[in-house]
Enzyme design. Structure first.
Site, PDB file in Angstrom:
ATOM      1  N   HIS A 161       2.046   1.562  -4.060  1.00 51.18           N
ATOM      2  CA  HIS A 161       1.829   0.834  -2.797  1.00 51.18           C
ATOM      3  C   HIS A 161       0.403   0.282  -2.719  1.00 51.18           C
ATOM      4  CE1 HIS A 161       0.625   4.748  -0.475  1.00 51.18           C
ATOM      5  NE2 HIS A 161      -0.466   4.069  -0.760  1.00 51.18           N
TER       6      HIS A 161
ATOM      7  N   GLU B 293       5.098  -0.145   1.066  1.00 48.08           N
ATOM      8  CA  GLU B 293       5.801   0.812   0.220  1.00 48.08           C
ATOM      9  C   GLU B 293       6.795   0.087  -0.696  1.00 48.08           C
ATOM     10  OE1 GLU B 293       4.631   3.608   0.054  1.00 48.08           O
ATOM     11  OE2 GLU B 293       4.432   4.694   1.935  1.00 48.08           O
TER      12      GLU B 293
ATOM     13  N   ASN C 182       2.864   5.609  -5.950  1.00 44.61           N
ATOM     14  CA  ASN C 182       4.127   4.868  -6.078  1.00 44.61           C
ATOM     15  C   ASN C 182       3.890   3.351  -6.153  1.00 44.61           C
ATOM     16  OD1 ASN C 182       3.385   4.255  -3.473  1.00 44.61           O
ATOM     17  ND2 ASN C 182       5.183   5.154  -2.478  1.00 44.61           N
TER      18      ASN C 182
ATOM     19  N   ASP D 210      -5.056  -1.374   7.155  1.00 41.18           N
ATOM     20  CA  ASP D 210      -3.986  -0.617   7.807  1.00 41.18           C
ATOM     21  C   ASP D 210      -4.502   0.451   8.769  1.00 41.18           C
ATOM     22  OD1 ASP D 210      -5.041   0.874   5.718  1.00 41.18           O
ATOM     23  OD2 ASP D 210      -3.252   0.749   4.488  1.00 41.18           O
TER      24      ASP D 210
HETATM   25  C1  F6R Z   1      -5.679   2.727   2.568  1.00 38.87           C
HETATM   26  C2  F6R Z   1      -4.644   2.056   1.799  1.00 38.87           C
HETATM   27  C3  F6R Z   1      -3.840   2.772   0.770  1.00 38.87           C
HETATM   28  C4  F6R Z   1      -4.693   3.569  -0.200  1.00 38.87           C
HETATM   29  C5  F6R Z   1      -3.806   4.297  -1.204  1.00 38.87           C
HETATM   30  C6  F6R Z   1      -4.618   5.169  -2.136  1.00 38.87           C
HETATM   31  O1  F6R Z   1      -6.288   1.836   3.464  1.00 38.87           O
HETATM   32  O2  F6R Z   1      -4.426   0.914   2.033  1.00 38.87           O
HETATM   33  O3  F6R Z   1      -3.067   1.844   0.066  1.00 38.87           O
HETATM   34  O4  F6R Z   1      -5.561   2.699  -0.870  1.00 38.87           O
HETATM   35  O5  F6R Z   1      -2.902   5.096  -0.531  1.00 38.87           O
HETATM   36  O6  F6R Z   1      -5.173   6.210  -1.396  1.00 38.87           O
HETATM   37  P1  F6R Z   1      -6.304   7.133  -2.000  1.00 38.87           P
HETATM   38  O7  F6R Z   1      -7.487   6.275  -2.201  1.00 38.87           O
HETATM   39  O8  F6R Z   1      -6.554   8.168  -0.946  1.00 38.87           O
HETATM   40  O9  F6R Z   1      -5.786   7.693  -3.272  1.00 38.87           O
END
Ligand code: F6R
Length: 248
Positions: free
Chosen positions: A137, A142, A135, A67
Site C-alpha cells: 500500500h 490498500e 502489502n 492520510d
Molecule cells: C503513512 C502512510 C503509509 C505508510 C506505510 C509504511 O502516512 O501513508 O502508507 O507509509 O504504512 O508505514 P511504516 O513507515 O510505519 O512502515
C-alpha cells in the site's frame, strides 16, 4: 524508477533529508507531500537538526499529508495530526495555515474528501514523500484500490491495522477506517521519493522492483507509471532483490 541503495536507515534518512532541503532551498515556495509512520521519522529528525543548525527557511513552504485515521481527534497521540506536530511541525517554521492533513474527525467525510481533492488540484505537489506497506500500500490505498481513485475513505486491511497497532495500546484501538489521498492524486506529484527500510519490507521491494506488472493488487506498482520516482532503500529492504541497483 531510480533505486538508490544505502547501508541502513540512518543513511536513508540523511539522504532523504538532503534531498528535501535542496528542494526547499532551490524553490522556497515548494509544496511537500508528507507521510507518517516509522519510515520518515528519522528523516524529519534530520530536517529539524538542519533547521536548528543551518536555519533552512520553510516560511513559504506548503505541506499536504497523505492520510489520517477516521475518528481520532487531532489531539489523540496516535493521530497523524499529532505525529506531524511531534516530529516536524513543532520545530520548523512552516506556517500553520500552510499545513494540510485530512480531517478524520468530522461527520461529513465525503465533504472532507471533496475539499481535499480541490486542494490537491490547486497546489501541485513538488515532492511527494512515501513509505510502503508490507502489502504494497501507498498512502492508505490498500490492495484492490483502483488507480483512478481520488481522496477517499478506506477500510483498513487487517494486516495494516495489525502492523500499525504498535502505535496504539492494542489492535482494538486501531481505527477501522482512514482517509487517504488516492493513487491518481499521488501520481500527480512532480516528483516522488519512496523511502524503504528494514527486512520486513524486503518482499514488497522484491515485488516492486522485479515484477514488471502494474497491478491494483499491489498499489505501489502504480509508481511505475510515473516519470520521476526515486527509491531510497537500505540493504535489508533490498536483501531479496537480485537485479542490480545503484549504490549511493
Ligand atoms: C503513512 C502512510 C503509509 C505508510 C506505510 C509504511 O502516512 O501513508 O502508507 O507509509 O504504512 O508505514 P511504516 O513507515 O510505519 O512502515
Amino acid at each position: 524508477m531510480n533505486v538508490i541503495k544505502v547501508k541502513n536507515k540512518e543513511e536513508m534518512s540523511q539522504l532523504a533529508a538532503k534531498h528535501i532541503i535542496k528542494k526547499v532551498t532551490d524553490a522556497p515556495h515548494s509544496v511537500l507531500g508528507l507521510a507518517t509512520g516509522s519510515t520518515p521519522k528519522e528523516t524529519y529528525k534530520e530536517l529539524v537538526k538542519d533547521y536548528i543548525r543551518n536555519g533552512t527557511d520553510y516560511s513559504l513552504v506548503k505541506t499536504i499529508n497523505l492520510d489520517e485515521y477516521v475518528g481520532l481527534s487531532s489531539e489523540n497521540k496516535s493521530s497523524y495530526h499529532y505525529f506531524m506536530k511531534k516530529h516536524l511541525f513543532g520545530y520548523l517554521n512552516i506556517k500553520e495555515n500552510n499545513r494540510y492533513i485530512p480531517n478524520g474527525e468530522t461527520e461529513d467525510l465525503k465533504e472532507v474528501c471533496l475539499q481535499y481533492d480541490q486542494l490537491i488540484e490547486k497546489m501541485v505537489v513538488d515532492l511527494q514523500l512515501l513509505g510502503i506497506g508490507r502489502n504494497g500500500h501507498i498512502g492508505f490505498n490498500e490492495p484492490g484500490t483502483s488507480f483512478n481513485t481520488k481522496t477517499h475513505v478506506v477500510k483498513l486491511a487487517h494486516a495494516t491495522r495489525q502492523s500499525n497497532s504498535r502505535f496504539f495500546n492494542s489492535i482494538d484501538e486501531v481505527p477501522t477506517h482512514a482517509i487517504t489521498m488516492g493513487i491518481s492524486s499521488i501520481l500527480k506529484s512532480k516528483e516522488i521519493l519512496l523511502l524503504v527500510s528494514g527486512s520486513h519490507k524486503a518482499p514488497a521491494m522484491k515485488h516492486l522492483i522485479e515484477n514488471e506488472a502494474i497491478d491494483v493488487q499491489f498499489p505501489a506498482s502504480a509508481l511505475k507509471k510515473h516519470h520521476h520516482v526515486t527509491i531510497i532503500a537500505d540493504c535489508e529492504a533490498l536483501s531479496l532483490v537480485s537485479s542490480y541497483v545503484g549504490e549511493n
